[in-house]
Design an enzyme around this catalytic site. Sequence first.
Site, PDB file in Angstrom:
ATOM      1  N   ILE A  91       0.919  -1.021   0.113  1.00  0.00           N
ATOM      2  CA  ILE A  91      -0.113  -0.131   0.061  1.00  0.00           C
ATOM      3  C   ILE A  91       0.867   1.242  -0.015  1.00  0.00           C
ATOM      4  CG2 ILE A  91      -0.248  -0.121   2.531  1.00  0.00           C
ATOM      5  CD1 ILE A  91      -2.914   1.286   2.221  1.00  0.00           C
ATOM      6  N   SER A  92       0.752   2.256  -0.977  1.00  0.00           N
ATOM      7  CA  SER A  92       1.557   3.368  -1.244  1.00  0.00           C
ATOM      8  C   SER A  92       1.676   4.353   0.069  1.00  0.00           C
ATOM      9  CB  SER A  92       1.325   4.189  -2.362  1.00  0.00           C
ATOM     10  OG  SER A  92       1.361   3.116  -3.504  1.00  0.00           O
ATOM     11  N   GLN A  93       2.680   4.977   0.295  1.00  0.00           N
ATOM     12  CA  GLN A  93       2.945   5.929   1.131  1.00  0.00           C
ATOM     13  C   GLN A  93       1.999   6.875   1.104  1.00  0.00           C
ATOM     14  OE1 GLN A  93       6.560   8.041   0.446  1.00  0.00           O
ATOM     15  NE2 GLN A  93       6.384   9.350   2.459  1.00  0.00           N
TER      16      GLN A  93
END
Length: 242
Positions: A91-93
Amino acid sequence: MKKLLIFITLVLNTFLYADFADFYYENQKKKLIDIIEQEVQYTSKYLNKEKLDTKVIDAIKDVPRHRFVPPYARINAYKNRPLPIGYGQTISQPYIVAIMTDLLDLKSDDKVLEIGTGSGYQASILSKIVKNVYTIEIIEPLALKTNKLLKELKYNNIHTKIADGYYGWENEAPFDAIIVTAAAASIPPPLIKQLKRGGKMIIPVGSYLYVQHLLLITKNIKGDITIKQIMPVSFVPLTGDH
Protein backbone atom coordinates in the site's frame (compact mmCIF):
# COMPACT_ATOMS: atom_id res chain seq x y z
CA MET A 1 10.11 -3.11 22.85
CA LYS A 2 9.19 -5.68 20.20
CA LYS A 3 7.03 -7.61 22.68
CA LEU A 4 5.25 -4.37 23.63
CA LEU A 5 4.45 -3.58 19.98
CA ILE A 6 3.10 -7.10 19.45
CA PHE A 7 0.92 -6.72 22.56
CA ILE A 8 -0.45 -3.35 21.42
CA THR A 9 -1.16 -4.76 17.96
CA LEU A 10 -3.09 -7.68 19.46
CA VAL A 11 -5.12 -5.30 21.62
CA LEU A 12 -5.96 -3.08 18.63
CA ASN A 13 -6.92 -6.05 16.47
CA THR A 14 -9.09 -7.52 19.24
CA PHE A 15 -10.97 -4.27 19.78
CA LEU A 16 -10.90 -3.03 16.19
CA TYR A 17 -14.43 -1.63 16.36
CA ALA A 18 -14.26 -0.55 20.00
CA ASP A 19 -14.08 3.07 21.12
CA PHE A 20 -10.43 2.75 22.11
CA ALA A 21 -9.37 1.58 18.67
CA ASP A 22 -11.41 4.29 16.97
CA PHE A 23 -9.83 6.94 19.19
CA TYR A 24 -6.33 5.58 18.53
CA TYR A 25 -6.76 5.48 14.75
CA GLU A 26 -8.35 8.93 14.56
CA ASN A 27 -5.53 10.40 16.62
CA GLN A 28 -2.92 8.75 14.40
CA LYS A 29 -4.74 9.92 11.27
CA LYS A 30 -4.63 13.56 12.43
CA LYS A 31 -0.88 13.26 12.95
CA LEU A 32 -0.49 11.72 9.49
CA ILE A 33 -2.35 14.59 7.82
CA ASP A 34 -0.06 17.07 9.57
CA ILE A 35 2.96 15.14 8.27
CA ILE A 36 1.58 15.03 4.71
CA GLU A 37 1.00 18.79 4.76
CA GLN A 38 4.57 19.33 6.00
CA GLU A 39 5.95 17.04 3.29
CA VAL A 40 4.05 18.99 0.63
CA GLN A 41 5.71 22.18 1.83
CA TYR A 42 9.14 20.52 1.82
CA THR A 43 8.64 19.29 -1.76
CA SER A 44 6.83 22.37 -3.08
CA LYS A 45 9.57 22.95 -5.66
CA TYR A 46 8.59 19.66 -7.32
CA LEU A 47 4.84 20.14 -6.99
CA ASN A 48 4.74 23.86 -7.74
CA LYS A 49 2.37 24.32 -4.81
CA GLU A 50 2.58 24.45 -1.02
CA LYS A 51 -0.86 23.09 -0.16
CA LEU A 52 -3.00 20.25 -1.39
CA ASP A 53 -6.57 20.74 -2.55
CA THR A 54 -8.97 20.61 0.40
CA LYS A 55 -10.95 17.79 -1.18
CA VAL A 56 -7.85 15.57 -1.22
CA ILE A 57 -7.19 16.19 2.47
CA ASP A 58 -10.87 15.57 3.25
CA ALA A 59 -10.73 12.24 1.40
CA ILE A 60 -7.69 11.14 3.42
CA LYS A 61 -9.57 12.08 6.60
CA ASP A 62 -12.59 10.00 5.52
CA VAL A 63 -10.90 6.78 4.40
CA PRO A 64 -9.85 4.32 7.17
CA ARG A 65 -6.37 3.27 5.99
CA HIS A 66 -6.14 0.67 8.77
CA ARG A 67 -8.83 -1.37 7.02
CA PHE A 68 -6.65 -1.71 3.94
CA VAL A 69 -3.62 -3.30 5.62
CA PRO A 70 -3.21 -6.75 7.22
CA PRO A 71 -4.18 -6.96 10.92
CA TYR A 72 -0.55 -7.30 12.07
CA ALA A 73 0.32 -3.99 10.34
CA ARG A 74 -2.55 -1.90 11.64
CA ILE A 75 -0.53 -0.34 14.41
CA ASN A 76 1.52 1.29 11.61
CA ALA A 77 -1.43 2.06 9.33
CA TYR A 78 -1.12 5.82 9.76
CA LYS A 79 2.65 6.04 9.46
CA ASN A 80 3.77 7.95 6.38
CA ARG A 81 5.29 4.94 4.68
CA PRO A 82 4.34 2.05 2.40
CA LEU A 83 3.32 -1.24 4.03
CA PRO A 84 3.25 -4.81 2.70
CA ILE A 85 -0.18 -6.20 1.82
CA GLY A 86 0.89 -9.64 0.58
CA TYR A 87 1.50 -11.07 -2.90
CA GLY A 88 4.68 -9.00 -3.18
CA GLN A 89 2.63 -5.78 -3.22
CA THR A 90 2.44 -2.71 -0.99
CA ILE A 91 0.00 0.00 0.00
CA SER A 92 1.63 3.25 -1.10
CA GLN A 93 3.03 5.92 1.20
CA PRO A 94 0.13 8.26 2.14
CA TYR A 95 2.05 11.34 1.00
CA ILE A 96 2.49 9.79 -2.46
CA VAL A 97 -1.20 8.85 -2.61
CA ALA A 98 -2.08 12.43 -1.70
CA ILE A 99 0.13 14.17 -4.25
CA MET A 100 -0.74 11.78 -7.09
CA THR A 101 -4.42 12.39 -6.43
CA ASP A 102 -3.92 16.15 -6.18
CA LEU A 103 -1.88 16.41 -9.39
CA LEU A 104 -4.79 15.01 -11.41
CA ASP A 105 -6.87 18.12 -10.59
CA LEU A 106 -10.03 16.04 -10.25
CA LYS A 107 -13.63 17.23 -10.52
CA SER A 108 -16.71 15.78 -8.85
CA ASP A 109 -18.23 14.39 -12.07
CA ASP A 110 -14.99 12.80 -13.34
CA LYS A 111 -14.56 9.21 -14.41
CA VAL A 112 -11.15 7.87 -13.33
CA LEU A 113 -9.19 4.76 -14.28
CA GLU A 114 -6.74 3.28 -11.79
CA ILE A 115 -4.15 0.70 -12.83
CA GLY A 116 -3.12 -1.47 -9.88
CA THR A 117 -5.96 -1.78 -7.35
CA GLY A 118 -3.72 -3.36 -4.72
CA SER A 119 -5.25 -2.87 -1.28
CA GLY A 120 -7.98 -0.59 -2.65
CA TYR A 121 -6.85 2.42 -0.61
CA GLN A 122 -6.04 4.70 -3.56
CA ALA A 123 -9.31 3.81 -5.27
CA SER A 124 -11.19 4.62 -2.07
CA ILE A 125 -9.53 8.04 -1.83
CA LEU A 126 -10.52 8.72 -5.44
CA SER A 127 -14.09 7.55 -4.81
CA LYS A 128 -14.56 10.32 -2.25
CA ILE A 129 -13.72 12.95 -4.88
CA VAL A 130 -15.08 11.75 -8.25
CA LYS A 131 -18.25 10.21 -9.60
CA ASN A 132 -16.87 6.83 -10.71
CA VAL A 133 -13.61 4.92 -10.28
CA TYR A 134 -12.64 2.00 -12.52
CA THR A 135 -9.77 -0.01 -11.12
CA ILE A 136 -7.83 -2.97 -12.51
CA GLU A 137 -5.74 -5.55 -10.63
CA ILE A 138 -3.78 -8.34 -12.31
CA ILE A 139 -3.22 -10.51 -9.19
CA GLU A 140 -6.47 -12.45 -8.89
CA PRO A 141 -6.44 -13.44 -5.18
CA LEU A 142 -5.54 -9.88 -4.19
CA ALA A 143 -8.25 -8.48 -6.45
CA LEU A 144 -10.90 -10.79 -4.98
CA LYS A 145 -9.88 -9.94 -1.42
CA THR A 146 -9.92 -6.20 -2.11
CA ASN A 147 -13.22 -6.33 -3.98
CA LYS A 148 -14.81 -7.99 -0.95
CA LEU A 149 -13.48 -5.26 1.33
CA LEU A 150 -14.67 -2.45 -0.94
CA LYS A 151 -18.18 -3.93 -0.94
CA GLU A 152 -18.06 -4.31 2.84
CA LEU A 153 -17.09 -0.64 3.22
CA LYS A 154 -19.82 0.34 0.72
CA TYR A 155 -17.65 2.12 -1.83
CA ASN A 156 -20.35 1.64 -4.42
CA ASN A 157 -18.87 3.93 -7.08
CA ILE A 158 -15.72 1.78 -7.42
CA HIS A 159 -15.84 -0.72 -10.29
CA THR A 160 -13.26 -3.52 -10.28
CA LYS A 161 -11.75 -5.77 -12.92
CA ILE A 162 -9.16 -8.56 -12.91
CA ALA A 163 -6.95 -8.00 -15.94
CA ASP A 164 -3.63 -6.67 -17.21
CA GLY A 165 -3.85 -2.94 -16.53
CA TYR A 166 -1.32 -2.11 -19.24
CA TYR A 167 -4.17 -2.37 -21.75
CA GLY A 168 -6.58 -0.26 -19.74
CA TRP A 169 -10.37 -0.68 -19.78
CA GLU A 170 -11.31 0.01 -23.37
CA ASN A 171 -15.04 -0.63 -22.98
CA GLU A 172 -15.31 2.15 -20.41
CA ALA A 173 -12.99 4.67 -22.10
CA PRO A 174 -12.43 7.56 -22.38
CA PHE A 175 -11.43 8.59 -18.86
CA ASP A 176 -11.09 12.09 -17.45
CA ALA A 177 -8.02 10.95 -15.52
CA ILE A 178 -5.81 7.89 -15.21
CA ILE A 179 -3.60 6.95 -12.28
CA VAL A 180 -1.04 4.15 -12.42
CA THR A 181 0.18 2.82 -9.07
CA ALA A 182 3.02 0.59 -10.32
CA ALA A 183 6.14 1.52 -12.24
CA ALA A 184 6.04 0.95 -16.00
CA ALA A 185 9.14 0.64 -18.17
CA SER A 186 7.51 3.14 -20.53
CA ILE A 187 4.17 4.90 -20.87
CA PRO A 188 1.57 2.35 -22.09
CA PRO A 189 0.11 3.52 -25.45
CA PRO A 190 -3.36 2.03 -24.70
CA LEU A 191 -3.65 4.30 -21.66
CA ILE A 192 -2.74 7.38 -23.67
CA LYS A 193 -5.43 6.42 -26.18
CA GLN A 194 -8.05 5.94 -23.44
CA LEU A 195 -7.32 9.30 -21.79
CA LYS A 196 -9.95 11.88 -22.66
CA ARG A 197 -8.89 15.10 -24.41
CA GLY A 198 -8.32 17.64 -21.68
CA GLY A 199 -7.48 14.82 -19.24
CA LYS A 200 -4.44 13.99 -17.12
CA MET A 201 -2.54 10.83 -16.27
CA ILE A 202 -0.08 10.31 -13.42
CA ILE A 203 2.34 7.39 -13.72
CA PRO A 204 5.70 6.27 -12.30
CA VAL A 205 8.08 5.28 -15.10
CA GLY A 206 11.42 3.51 -14.81
CA SER A 207 13.08 0.25 -13.82
CA TYR A 208 12.32 -1.32 -10.44
CA LEU A 209 16.07 -1.53 -9.72
CA TYR A 210 16.96 1.96 -10.92
CA VAL A 211 15.56 5.48 -10.70
CA GLN A 212 11.86 5.91 -11.37
CA HIS A 213 10.21 9.24 -12.05
CA LEU A 214 6.66 10.31 -11.44
CA LEU A 215 5.30 11.74 -14.69
CA LEU A 216 2.26 13.95 -15.21
CA ILE A 217 0.85 13.54 -18.71
CA THR A 218 -1.66 16.00 -20.11
CA LYS A 219 -3.70 15.55 -23.30
CA ASN A 220 -5.00 18.85 -24.66
CA ILE A 221 -8.26 19.35 -26.54
CA LYS A 222 -6.47 18.72 -29.84
CA GLY A 223 -5.14 15.40 -28.59
CA ASP A 224 -1.53 16.56 -28.22
CA ILE A 225 0.47 15.15 -25.31
CA THR A 226 2.77 16.98 -22.91
CA ILE A 227 4.83 15.24 -20.23
CA LYS A 228 6.08 16.82 -17.01
CA GLN A 229 8.57 15.08 -14.74
CA ILE A 230 7.52 15.61 -11.12
CA MET A 231 9.99 13.82 -8.82
CA PRO A 232 11.91 10.57 -8.24
CA VAL A 233 9.83 7.78 -6.68
CA SER A 234 9.95 4.07 -5.87
CA PHE A 235 7.11 1.71 -6.83
CA VAL A 236 6.67 -2.02 -7.33
CA PRO A 237 6.83 -2.89 -11.06
CA LEU A 238 3.83 -3.06 -13.37
CA THR A 239 3.43 -6.74 -14.24
CA GLY A 240 1.84 -8.54 -17.17
CA ASP A 241 2.55 -9.93 -20.63
CA HIS A 242 3.65 -6.82 -22.49
